[in-house]
Structure formats: C-alpha cells, structure tokens
Enzyme design. Sequence first.
Site, PDB file in Angstrom:
ATOM      1  N   GLU A   1     -12.324 -10.578-136.488  1.00  8.96           N
ATOM      2  CA  GLU A   1     -11.987  -9.756-135.319  1.00  8.96           C
ATOM      3  C   GLU A   1     -11.093 -10.533-134.354  1.00  8.96           C
ATOM      4  O   GLU A   1     -10.114 -10.001-133.826  1.00  8.96           O
ATOM      5  CB  GLU A   1     -13.249  -9.340-134.563  1.00  8.96           C
TER       6      GLU A   1
ATOM      7  N   HIS B   1       2.261 -11.063-128.765  1.00  7.43           N
ATOM      8  CA  HIS B   1       3.540 -10.748-128.129  1.00  7.43           C
ATOM      9  C   HIS B   1       3.382  -9.837-126.908  1.00  7.43           C
ATOM     10  O   HIS B   1       4.370  -9.296-126.411  1.00  7.43           O
ATOM     11  CB  HIS B   1       4.482 -10.088-129.137  1.00  7.43           C
ATOM     12  N   ASP B   2       2.164  -9.703-126.408  1.00  3.57           N
ATOM     13  CA  ASP B   2       1.900  -8.857-125.245  1.00  3.57           C
ATOM     14  C   ASP B   2       2.364  -9.582-123.982  1.00  3.57           C
ATOM     15  O   ASP B   2       1.802 -10.619-123.612  1.00  3.57           O
ATOM     16  CB  ASP B   2       0.406  -8.519-125.164  1.00  3.57           C
TER      17      ASP B   2
ATOM     18  N   GLY C   1     -15.014 -31.646-113.537  1.00  2.00           N
ATOM     19  CA  GLY C   1     -13.978 -31.156-112.640  1.00  2.00           C
ATOM     20  C   GLY C   1     -12.802 -30.505-113.353  1.00  2.00           C
ATOM     21  O   GLY C   1     -11.776 -30.226-112.738  1.00  2.00           O
TER      22      GLY C   1
ATOM     23  N   ASN D   1     -23.116 -16.850-110.008  1.00  2.65           N
ATOM     24  CA  ASN D   1     -22.433 -17.954-110.675  1.00  2.65           C
ATOM     25  C   ASN D   1     -22.032 -18.994-109.620  1.00  2.65           C
ATOM     26  O   ASN D   1     -20.884 -19.063-109.182  1.00  2.65           O
ATOM     27  CB  ASN D   1     -21.212 -17.452-111.445  1.00  2.65           C
TER      28      ASN D   1
ATOM     29  N   TYR E   1     -13.898 -21.732-107.142  1.00  8.69           N
ATOM     30  CA  TYR E   1     -12.921 -20.765-106.644  1.00  8.69           C
ATOM     31  C   TYR E   1     -12.721 -20.885-105.132  1.00  8.69           C
ATOM     32  O   TYR E   1     -11.592 -20.853-104.650  1.00  8.69           O
ATOM     33  CB  TYR E   1     -13.327 -19.346-107.026  1.00  8.69           C
TER      34      TYR E   1
END
Length: 167
Positions: free
Chosen positions: A39, A49-50, A94, A124, A131
């Site tokens: 898959e 190729h997207d 890190g 999370n 972030y």
Amino acid sequence: MVTKLRPLERKDLGFIHQLDNERATMAFWFEEPYESLDELTTLYDKHIHDERERRFVVDVDDEFAGILELVDIDFLHRTTEIQIIIDRSFRGRGLATVAMRKGLDYAFNMINMFKVYLFVDVDNARGLHVYKKLGFVEEGRLRKHFFANGQYHDSFIMGIFKQEIKD
C-alpha cells in the site's frame, strides 16, 4: 551530528513502513496504523509527482531519523500543513526542532508560502513544546475532531508566519 532534510526516496519506504506501523506514533498523526508495504509503495508511486506535497527524510549522519512532510500545499493562498515524525530511537535529541526549522525554511524561502499550519493533539506535550518554541501560535481548538486509539481527541490548529519564527 549533522542533521539535514533530503527528499524521500523509494529506498526509504522500509523505514516509513516501520513508522506507519507503530500505533502510538500514528495516533499523533491521527492516522490508522498497520499499512502494508505494498500500500505504501502504491501511495508513493501515486504521489511522487504531486505538486501539492513535499516529503523529506530527516537524515542524521546518513541515517534515517524521521520524516517531515508539507501537505495540502495551496499555491493560491500560499499555505501548507507541516507534519513530522521522529523515529523512536532518535527522540529526545532536539531533532524535531532542528528538522522543523529546516522544513519552515523550505516552506517560506523555497516555495514561497505565506503561512504554515499544523494540527496537534492537545495532550501531545512534547509536540506542543516544540511548536511553541519555534513560534507557532494556537489558532483554535477542534473538539473531538480526530479519532485515534479508540477515542476522539481534541486538537489545536496552530499556525506560523515567516516573521514569527523564533531562534
């Protein structure tokens, strides 16, 4: 330790397959684990190729350490979603911060994005720490928006503009 991003290649699919089959890891991506290698190979061939996607390997001293993706690249609005997974054996060094900086640099300076966003489970803590340290801002909370590990999870949507990146 030299950390770089390089394009995902067919030879990397075995490593991706391992990551995709870790239930706890895929729960952070709100995706179903246990994808077959066939898959994954078919998906790779379909998306190679997207132009609306960029997939990178996080490479540490020529070893596969994770994957970083820019998906749903919208060249009209100049936005993209960023996603990252660091392999379990490389966590705590890190690398997510370093790789995300490189991914943001690519998004803003190579393909001219105006805004980069992501979705993160409100529980999370490690992801949220990385972030926020980079400068991502919480833009909203999606209540019970993703289903993973047998239950629905709230998610923050976070975004960043080039000038908001923190050193």
